[in-house]
Design a protein around this motif. Structure first.
Motif, PDB file in Angstrom:
ATOM      1  N   PRO A 156     -42.230  -0.306  28.516  1.00  0.00           N
ATOM      2  CA  PRO A 156     -41.490   0.595  28.861  1.00  0.00           C
ATOM      3  C   PRO A 156     -40.796   1.275  27.756  1.00  0.00           C
ATOM      4  O   PRO A 156     -40.708   1.138  26.657  1.00  0.00           O
ATOM      5  N   ASN A 157     -40.924   2.945  27.844  1.00  0.00           N
ATOM      6  CA  ASN A 157     -40.274   3.699  26.937  1.00  0.00           C
ATOM      7  C   ASN A 157     -38.920   4.237  27.135  1.00  0.00           C
ATOM      8  O   ASN A 157     -38.629   4.849  28.289  1.00  0.00           O
ATOM      9  N   ALA A 158     -38.145   4.074  26.062  1.00  0.00           N
ATOM     10  CA  ALA A 158     -36.842   4.850  26.173  1.00  0.00           C
ATOM     11  C   ALA A 158     -36.955   6.153  26.227  1.00  0.00           C
ATOM     12  O   ALA A 158     -37.855   6.866  25.193  1.00  0.00           O
ATOM     13  N   ARG A 159     -36.151   7.170  27.028  1.00  0.00           N
ATOM     14  CA  ARG A 159     -36.434   8.580  26.891  1.00  0.00           C
ATOM     15  C   ARG A 159     -34.726   8.995  26.360  1.00  0.00           C
ATOM     16  O   ARG A 159     -33.999   8.358  26.327  1.00  0.00           O
ATOM     17  N   SER A 160     -34.903  10.408  26.253  1.00  0.00           N
ATOM     18  CA  SER A 160     -33.693  11.177  25.479  1.00  0.00           C
ATOM     19  C   SER A 160     -32.605  11.225  26.590  1.00  0.00           C
ATOM     20  O   SER A 160     -31.522  11.340  26.282  1.00  0.00           O
ATOM     21  N   ASP A 161     -33.091  11.220  27.782  1.00  0.00           N
ATOM     22  CA  ASP A 161     -31.971  11.338  29.041  1.00  0.00           C
ATOM     23  C   ASP A 161     -31.497   9.803  29.073  1.00  0.00           C
ATOM     24  O   ASP A 161     -30.487   9.650  29.991  1.00  0.00           O
ATOM     25  N   GLY A 162     -31.582   8.938  28.555  1.00  0.00           N
ATOM     26  CA  GLY A 162     -30.981   7.572  28.670  1.00  0.00           C
ATOM     27  C   GLY A 162     -31.658   6.823  29.729  1.00  0.00           C
ATOM     28  O   GLY A 162     -31.274   5.702  29.951  1.00  0.00           O
ATOM     29  N   SER A 163     -32.622   7.204  30.105  1.00  0.00           N
ATOM     30  CA  SER A 163     -33.591   6.410  31.140  1.00  0.00           C
ATOM     31  C   SER A 163     -34.850   5.535  30.477  1.00  0.00           C
ATOM     32  O   SER A 163     -35.018   5.820  29.303  1.00  0.00           O
ATOM     33  N   VAL A 164     -35.281   4.659  31.138  1.00  0.00           N
ATOM     34  CA  VAL A 164     -36.411   3.958  30.674  1.00  0.00           C
ATOM     35  C   VAL A 164     -37.558   4.197  31.669  1.00  0.00           C
ATOM     36  O   VAL A 164     -37.465   3.834  32.830  1.00  0.00           O
ATOM     37  N   LYS A 165     -38.784   4.547  31.102  1.00  0.00           N
ATOM     38  CA  LYS A 165     -39.684   5.157  31.900  1.00  0.00           C
ATOM     39  C   LYS A 165     -41.006   3.916  31.710  1.00  0.00           C
ATOM     40  O   LYS A 165     -41.061   3.397  30.722  1.00  0.00           O
ATOM     41  N   PHE A 166     -41.382   3.342  32.945  1.00  0.00           N
ATOM     42  CA  PHE A 166     -42.372   2.141  33.046  1.00  0.00           C
ATOM     43  C   PHE A 166     -43.693   2.899  32.967  1.00  0.00           C
ATOM     44  O   PHE A 166     -44.093   3.788  33.983  1.00  0.00           O
TER      45      PHE A 166
ATOM     46  N   LEU B 223     -20.113  -0.018  36.591  1.00  0.00           N
ATOM     47  CA  LEU B 223     -21.635  -0.028  35.838  1.00  0.00           C
ATOM     48  C   LEU B 223     -22.625  -0.612  36.597  1.00  0.00           C
ATOM     49  O   LEU B 223     -22.277  -1.750  37.258  1.00  0.00           O
ATOM     50  N   GLY B 224     -23.755   0.059  36.821  1.00  0.00           N
ATOM     51  CA  GLY B 224     -24.824  -0.458  37.459  1.00  0.00           C
ATOM     52  C   GLY B 224     -26.030   0.254  37.293  1.00  0.00           C
ATOM     53  O   GLY B 224     -26.246   1.370  36.732  1.00  0.00           O
ATOM     54  N   PRO B 225     -27.186  -0.205  37.757  1.00  0.00           N
ATOM     55  CA  PRO B 225     -28.654   0.060  37.338  1.00  0.00           C
ATOM     56  C   PRO B 225     -28.951   0.997  38.513  1.00  0.00           C
ATOM     57  O   PRO B 225     -28.603   1.086  39.631  1.00  0.00           O
TER      58      PRO B 225
ATOM     59  N   ASN C 185     -35.136   5.414  40.023  1.00  0.00           N
ATOM     60  CA  ASN C 185     -35.557   6.657  40.413  1.00  0.00           C
ATOM     61  C   ASN C 185     -34.330   7.563  41.033  1.00  0.00           C
ATOM     62  O   ASN C 185     -34.444   7.843  42.091  1.00  0.00           O
ATOM     63  N   GLY C 186     -33.074   7.244  40.260  1.00  0.00           N
ATOM     64  CA  GLY C 186     -31.877   7.961  41.025  1.00  0.00           C
ATOM     65  C   GLY C 186     -30.911   7.140  41.957  1.00  0.00           C
ATOM     66  O   GLY C 186     -30.074   7.922  42.300  1.00  0.00           O
TER      67      GLY C 186
ATOM     68  N   GLN D 277     -32.363   3.671  34.977  1.00  0.00           N
ATOM     69  CA  GLN D 277     -31.142   4.081  34.224  1.00  0.00           C
ATOM     70  C   GLN D 277     -29.928   3.227  34.704  1.00  0.00           C
ATOM     71  O   GLN D 277     -29.818   2.963  35.597  1.00  0.00           O
ATOM     72  N   PHE D 278     -28.982   3.095  33.379  1.00  0.00           N
ATOM     73  CA  PHE D 278     -27.636   2.658  33.887  1.00  0.00           C
ATOM     74  C   PHE D 278     -26.507   3.629  34.066  1.00  0.00           C
ATOM     75  O   PHE D 278     -26.489   4.497  32.891  1.00  0.00           O
ATOM     76  N   VAL D 279     -25.826   3.696  34.890  1.00  0.00           N
ATOM     77  CA  VAL D 279     -24.834   4.585  35.068  1.00  0.00           C
ATOM     78  C   VAL D 279     -23.508   4.155  35.196  1.00  0.00           C
ATOM     79  O   VAL D 279     -23.166   2.761  35.502  1.00  0.00           O
ATOM     80  N   PHE D 280     -22.354   4.753  34.892  1.00  0.00           N
ATOM     81  CA  PHE D 280     -20.920   4.424  34.811  1.00  0.00           C
ATOM     82  C   PHE D 280     -20.066   5.236  35.220  1.00  0.00           C
ATOM     83  O   PHE D 280     -20.445   6.524  35.219  1.00  0.00           O
ATOM     84  N   SER D 281     -18.983   4.906  35.626  1.00  0.00           N
ATOM     85  CA  SER D 281     -17.866   5.719  36.046  1.00  0.00           C
ATOM     86  C   SER D 281     -16.592   5.109  35.433  1.00  0.00           C
ATOM     87  O   SER D 281     -16.727   3.782  35.373  1.00  0.00           O
TER      88      SER D 281
END
Length: 286
Positions: A10-20, A48-50, A53-54, A89-93
């Protein structure tokens, strides 16, 4: 995944996501340092959670209490089935704008990052290694007498069977297991300690016990191990509570407009193979 060419990694991306790059089954874990902005000593909760695809991945969210600006590590893990080009991606609030994920520069020590993410493959979609991703959507209250942790949700598995927390392995080998329980109290005001450990074939696994102090807050308690397993072995998560006030244990909650937070998340996968196995490579040997 090719250990030598990197194909499928998997590749890490600048938007904080990991693309498979390739479809398959992947173990994903994130460790963050939650805390408050400098000089605020703020209090509140971090969610916090994963997402894949959004969309939120069910039964994987966690909550992290911050009290008076305290910094605490928080762990969230899952096993996910993906297709090529999927994005994780992992997102938090937070419940307080002064709370977040904190990076710090410590004197004479390595830099403390706010986020560490690890992702690796557990075999192809059609040929996975034995694995299980289990969870519970029910709060579970403890006492001094040890209890088995219930795991009513089977969120994905292969050659590992689950009967509400009695986890039976079909294939021998060395397995990595990790349990993350959302400790807390019935009314949010309880105090005491929650203990979590592993039991294999009716016997406690040595040196596997962990403890989390609850003081009117909620935080994840992690227990993990690498265990030699035989076919037919049965693994259980055990817990107890040393209660000073209220009712303590592992808490399920439903934050407004967010995925339900499970009381327990459990992940397991076989981590070693012999040279004759189709999963074998030079880094992965019994």
């Amino acid at each position: 995944q090719d250990q030598f060419t990197g194909i499928g990694i998997p590749n890490a991306r600048s938007d904080g996501s990991v693309k498979f790059n390739e479809s398959g089954i992947y173990f994903c874990i994130i460790i963050v340092l939650g805390g408050s902005a400098a000089n605020t000593r703020a209090s509140g909760e971090i969610y916090l959670g994963p997402q894949l695809n959004g969309k939120d991945i069910p039964n994987s969210n966690v909550i992290h209490s911050v009290r008076n600006g305290s910094n605490r590590g928080l762990t969230c893990q899952t096993i996910v089935k993906v297709e090529a080009n999927d994005k994780l991606q992992f997102v938090f609030s937070t419940t307080n704008e002064d709370l977040g994920l904190i990076a710090t520069a410590e004197k004479n020590e390595p830099f403390v990052t706010s986020v560490i993410v690890t992702v690796f493959e557990l075999g192809t979609k059609n040929n996975p290694v034995p694995y299980a991703q289990l969870s519970s959507s029910q709060s579970q209250w403890g006492c001094i007498t040890p209890k088995k942790v219930g795991l009513s949700n089977n969120d994905g598995s292969h050659r590992i069977n689950n009967n509400d927390g009695v986890i039976e392995f079909e294939e021998p080998g060395t397995y990595f297991v990790i349990a993350a329980g959302q400790t807390g109290s019935y009314d949010g005001k309880g105090k005491g300690d929650v203990h979590l450990w592993l039991r294999l074939n009716g016997k406690d696994v040595a040196d596997s016990n962990t403890i989390q102090t609850v003081d009117g807050d909620t935080i994840v308690l992690v227990c993990q191990a690498v265990i030699k397993i035989e076919a037919g072995d049965k693994l259980e998560l055990m817990f107890s509570a040393d209660v000073a006030k209220g009712k303590l244990g592992f808490v399920t909650s439903q934050p407004e407009s967010k995925e339900k937070v499970p009381s327990m998340v459990f992940s397991a996968f076989k981590s070693s193979y012999r040279k004759t196995s189709k999963h074998y490579n030079k880094y992965n040997e019994d």
